[in-house]
Scaffold this active site. Structure first.
Site, mmCIF file in Angstrom:
data_model
loop_
_atom_site.group_PDB
_atom_site.id
_atom_site.type_symbol
_atom_site.label_atom_id
_atom_site.label_comp_id
_atom_site.label_asym_id
_atom_site.label_seq_id
_atom_site.Cartn_x
_atom_site.Cartn_y
_atom_site.Cartn_z
ATOM 1 N N HIS A 174 0.844 -1.203 0.000
ATOM 2 C CA HIS A 174 0.000 0.000 0.000
ATOM 3 C C HIS A 174 0.872 1.243 0.000
ATOM 4 O O HIS A 174 1.924 1.280 0.627
ATOM 5 C CB HIS A 174 -0.964 0.018 1.190
ATOM 6 C CG HIS A 174 -0.326 -0.269 2.523
ATOM 7 N ND1 HIS A 174 0.026 -1.535 2.919
ATOM 8 C CD2 HIS A 174 0.023 0.545 3.555
ATOM 9 C CE1 HIS A 174 0.561 -1.492 4.128
ATOM 10 N NE2 HIS A 174 0.580 -0.234 4.538
ATOM 11 N N HIS B 262 0.822 5.115 1.229
ATOM 12 C CA HIS B 262 0.154 6.122 2.033
ATOM 13 C C HIS B 262 0.266 7.447 1.278
ATOM 14 O O HIS B 262 1.371 7.856 0.909
ATOM 15 C CB HIS B 262 0.860 6.314 3.381
ATOM 16 C CG HIS B 262 0.844 5.113 4.280
ATOM 17 N ND1 HIS B 262 -0.022 4.993 5.343
ATOM 18 C CD2 HIS B 262 1.607 3.993 4.291
ATOM 19 C CE1 HIS B 262 0.209 3.840 5.972
ATOM 20 N NE2 HIS B 262 1.197 3.222 5.364
HETATM 21 P P1 5GP Z 1 1.425 0.175 7.505
HETATM 22 O O1 5GP Z 1 1.746 0.343 8.953
HETATM 23 O O2 5GP Z 1 1.317 -1.294 7.134
HETATM 24 O O3 5GP Z 1 2.329 0.929 6.577
HETATM 25 O O4 5GP Z 1 0.016 0.845 7.279
HETATM 26 C C1 5GP Z 1 -1.181 0.197 7.525
HETATM 27 C C2 5GP Z 1 -2.238 1.270 7.641
HETATM 28 O O5 5GP Z 1 -3.501 0.665 7.560
HETATM 29 C C3 5GP Z 1 -2.202 2.039 8.964
HETATM 30 O O6 5GP Z 1 -1.983 3.427 8.697
HETATM 31 C C4 5GP Z 1 -3.571 1.771 9.584
HETATM 32 O O7 5GP Z 1 -4.119 2.891 10.230
HETATM 33 C C5 5GP Z 1 -4.395 1.351 8.393
HETATM 34 N N1 5GP Z 1 -5.465 0.400 8.698
HETATM 35 C C6 5GP Z 1 -5.349 -0.737 9.441
HETATM 36 N N2 5GP Z 1 -6.526 -1.386 9.478
HETATM 37 C C7 5GP Z 1 -7.401 -0.640 8.748
HETATM 38 C C8 5GP Z 1 -8.783 -0.810 8.423
HETATM 39 O O8 5GP Z 1 -9.448 -1.772 8.799
HETATM 40 N N3 5GP Z 1 -9.363 0.167 7.645
HETATM 41 C C9 5GP Z 1 -8.653 1.239 7.189
HETATM 42 N N4 5GP Z 1 -9.315 2.137 6.460
HETATM 43 N N5 5GP Z 1 -7.342 1.425 7.489
HETATM 44 C C10 5GP Z 1 -6.727 0.490 8.248
#
Ligand code: 5GP
Ligand code: ZN
Length: 111
Positions: A98, A100
Site C-alpha cells: 500500500h 500512504h
Molecule cells: P502500515 O503500517 O502497514 O504501513 O500501514 C497500515 C495502515 O492501515 C495504517 O496506517 C492503519 O491505520 C491502516 N489500517 C489498518 N486497518 C485498517 C482498516 O481496517 N481500515 C482502514 N481504512 N485502514 C486500516
C-alpha cells in the site's frame, strides 16, 4: 488468503472509498496522520514493494491514481507525501502493498 486489504478491495469489509479502477483501490486510512491520509492498494495481492515484479504493471497505475486523488482532495498544489513501508523495521503492519498518501498540513521528516 486471509488478508485485510484484499477483503477491503473486494468490498467484504467496509471502507471509505476515494478511488477505484480495474487494478487499483484507494480508501481513507482509519487512523489518519494528517487531514488527508489515503491508502492506495493494488487489487492483486502483493505482500510489499519488495515482493513486486516487472509483471505488476498495476504499480504505475497506483502512481497515476495518487496524482488524481491528490488533485481531487486539493493537495496537489500544497504538496503531499507518498510512503510505502516495507517489512518489520519500517513498521509495515498490513502485509498487502500500500501507498500512504498524506497531506493537508506541513509535514516533518522525523522517521
Ligand atoms: P502500515 O503500517 O502497514 O504501513 O500501514 C497500515 C495502515 O492501515 C495504517 O496506517 C492503519 O491505520 C491502516 N489500517 C489498518 N486497518 C485498517 C482498516 O481496517 N481500515 C482502514 N481504512 N485502514 C486500516
Ligand atoms: Zn491482500
Amino acid at each position: 488468503m486471509n488478508c485485510l486489504f484484499c477483503a477491503i478491495a473486494a468490498g467484504e469489509i467496509p471502507s471509505a472509498k476515494v478511488y477505484e479502477d480495474e487494478q487499483v483501490y484507494a480508501f481513507k486510512d482509519i487512523a489518519p496522520q494528517g487531514p488527508v491520509h489515503v491508502l492506495i492498494i493494488p487489487k492483486k495481492h502483493i505482500d510489499s514493494m519488495q515482493a513486486a515484479g516487472p509483471e505488476d504493471d498495476g504499480l504505475c497505475q497506483m502512481l497515476a491514481a495518487a496524482r488524481q486523488i491528490a488533485r481531487e482532495l486539493g493537495v496537489d498544489k500544497t504538496g503531499y507525501r507518498l510512503i510505502t513501508n516495507v517489512g518489520p523495521d519500517a513498521g509495515q503492519s498490513v502485509p498487502h502493498l500500500h501507498l500512504h498518501l498524506i497531506g493537508g498540513k506541513p509535514l516533518k521528516w522525523d522517521n
